[in-house]
Design a protein around this motif. Structure first.
Motif, short mmCIF file in Angstrom:
data_model
loop_
_atom_site.label_atom_id
_atom_site.label_comp_id
_atom_site.label_asym_id
_atom_site.label_seq_id
_atom_site.Cartn_x
_atom_site.Cartn_y
_atom_site.Cartn_z
N GLY A 64 0.80 -1.21 0.00
CA GLY A 64 0.00 0.00 0.00
C GLY A 64 0.84 1.28 0.00
N GLU A 65 2.14 1.14 0.00
CA GLU A 65 3.05 2.30 0.02
C GLU A 65 2.93 3.07 -1.29
N ASN A 66 2.91 4.40 -1.20
CA ASN A 66 2.87 5.28 -2.37
C ASN A 66 4.21 5.97 -2.55
N LEU A 67 4.60 6.15 -3.80
CA LEU A 67 5.80 6.91 -4.10
C LEU A 67 5.64 7.55 -5.46
N THR A 68 6.41 8.60 -5.68
CA THR A 68 6.42 9.26 -6.98
C THR A 68 7.68 8.83 -7.71
N ALA A 69 7.53 8.44 -8.95
CA ALA A 69 8.67 7.97 -9.75
C ALA A 69 8.69 8.72 -11.07
N VAL A 70 9.90 9.00 -11.56
CA VAL A 70 10.07 9.65 -12.85
C VAL A 70 11.04 8.81 -13.68
N GLY A 71 10.58 8.31 -14.81
CA GLY A 71 11.46 7.60 -15.73
C GLY A 71 11.63 6.12 -15.50
N SER A 72 11.54 5.67 -14.24
CA SER A 72 11.68 4.25 -13.95
C SER A 72 11.20 3.98 -12.53
N ILE A 73 11.02 2.71 -12.23
CA ILE A 73 10.66 2.30 -10.87
C ILE A 73 11.48 1.07 -10.54
N SER A 74 11.93 0.98 -9.29
CA SER A 74 12.77 -0.13 -8.86
C SER A 74 12.19 -0.79 -7.63
N ALA A 75 12.46 -2.07 -7.47
CA ALA A 75 12.01 -2.80 -6.30
C ALA A 75 13.05 -3.84 -5.94
N SER A 76 13.22 -4.07 -4.65
CA SER A 76 14.10 -5.13 -4.18
C SER A 76 13.25 -6.36 -3.93
N VAL A 77 13.61 -7.46 -4.55
CA VAL A 77 12.84 -8.69 -4.42
C VAL A 77 13.77 -9.89 -4.34
N ALA A 78 13.28 -10.97 -3.73
CA ALA A 78 14.02 -12.23 -3.69
C ALA A 78 13.70 -13.02 -4.95
N SER A 79 14.48 -14.05 -5.20
CA SER A 79 14.28 -14.89 -6.37
C SER A 79 12.86 -15.45 -6.39
N HIS A 80 12.23 -15.40 -7.54
CA HIS A 80 10.87 -15.87 -7.79
C HIS A 80 9.79 -15.04 -7.08
N ASP A 81 10.15 -13.93 -6.44
CA ASP A 81 9.16 -13.02 -5.88
C ASP A 81 8.83 -11.97 -6.91
N SER A 82 7.84 -11.16 -6.60
CA SER A 82 7.47 -10.10 -7.54
C SER A 82 7.13 -8.84 -6.77
N ALA A 83 7.13 -7.76 -7.48
CA ALA A 83 6.66 -6.48 -6.97
C ALA A 83 5.61 -6.01 -7.97
N VAL A 84 4.49 -5.58 -7.45
CA VAL A 84 3.39 -5.15 -8.33
C VAL A 84 3.01 -3.72 -7.95
N TYR A 85 3.05 -2.84 -8.94
CA TYR A 85 2.72 -1.44 -8.71
C TYR A 85 1.59 -1.02 -9.63
N ARG A 86 0.74 -0.15 -9.12
CA ARG A 86 -0.26 0.51 -9.96
C ARG A 86 0.28 1.90 -10.22
N LEU A 87 0.40 2.25 -11.49
CA LEU A 87 0.94 3.55 -11.87
C LEU A 87 -0.17 4.47 -12.34
N VAL A 88 -0.17 5.69 -11.83
CA VAL A 88 -1.09 6.72 -12.28
C VAL A 88 -0.23 7.87 -12.77
N GLN A 89 -0.33 8.16 -14.06
CA GLN A 89 0.47 9.20 -14.68
C GLN A 89 0.12 10.55 -14.05
N GLY A 90 1.19 11.29 -13.66
CA GLY A 90 0.96 12.53 -12.96
C GLY A 90 1.27 13.75 -13.68
#
Length: 90
Positions: A64-90
């Motif tokens: 549920g964490e929100n952040l503002t990103a410009v140009g790219s988004i990064s996430a730290s994940v373990a092998s076979h894990d995923s990060a899922v983000y919903r992006l709303v263009q600002g």
């Protein structure tokens, strides 16, 4: 087909490669650099169809964490894990 013959059809494959071990992401877990590879996955806007200078509000759908990103988004994940983000263009 003789080895000198060209195939009848060809296609371009857009492969994404790990910035650490330089292999396709699917092969990171078998390489010696896995601890470094799994530290961060980055998706640039070009990879997902947005223009590179666009600002977007990103919501992590797991935390549920929100952040503002410009140009790219990064996430730290373990092998076979995923990060899922919903992006709303600002």
């Amino acid at each position: 087909m003789p080895s000198s013959a060209k195939p009848e059809t060809t296609r371009v494959v857009d492969m994404q490669y790990c910035g650490v071990c330089k292999c396709p992401y699917e092969f990171c877990e078998w390489g010696p650099l896995l601890p470094k590879c799994k530290e961060k996955i980055t998706a640039s806007w070009d990879d997902i169809g947005l223009k590179s200078g666009v600002s977007a509000m990103a919501t992590d759908l797991w935390t549920g964490e929100n952040l503002t990103a410009v140009g790219s988004i990064s996430a730290s994940v373990a092998s076979h894990d995923s990060a899922v983000y919903r992006l709303v263009q600002g």
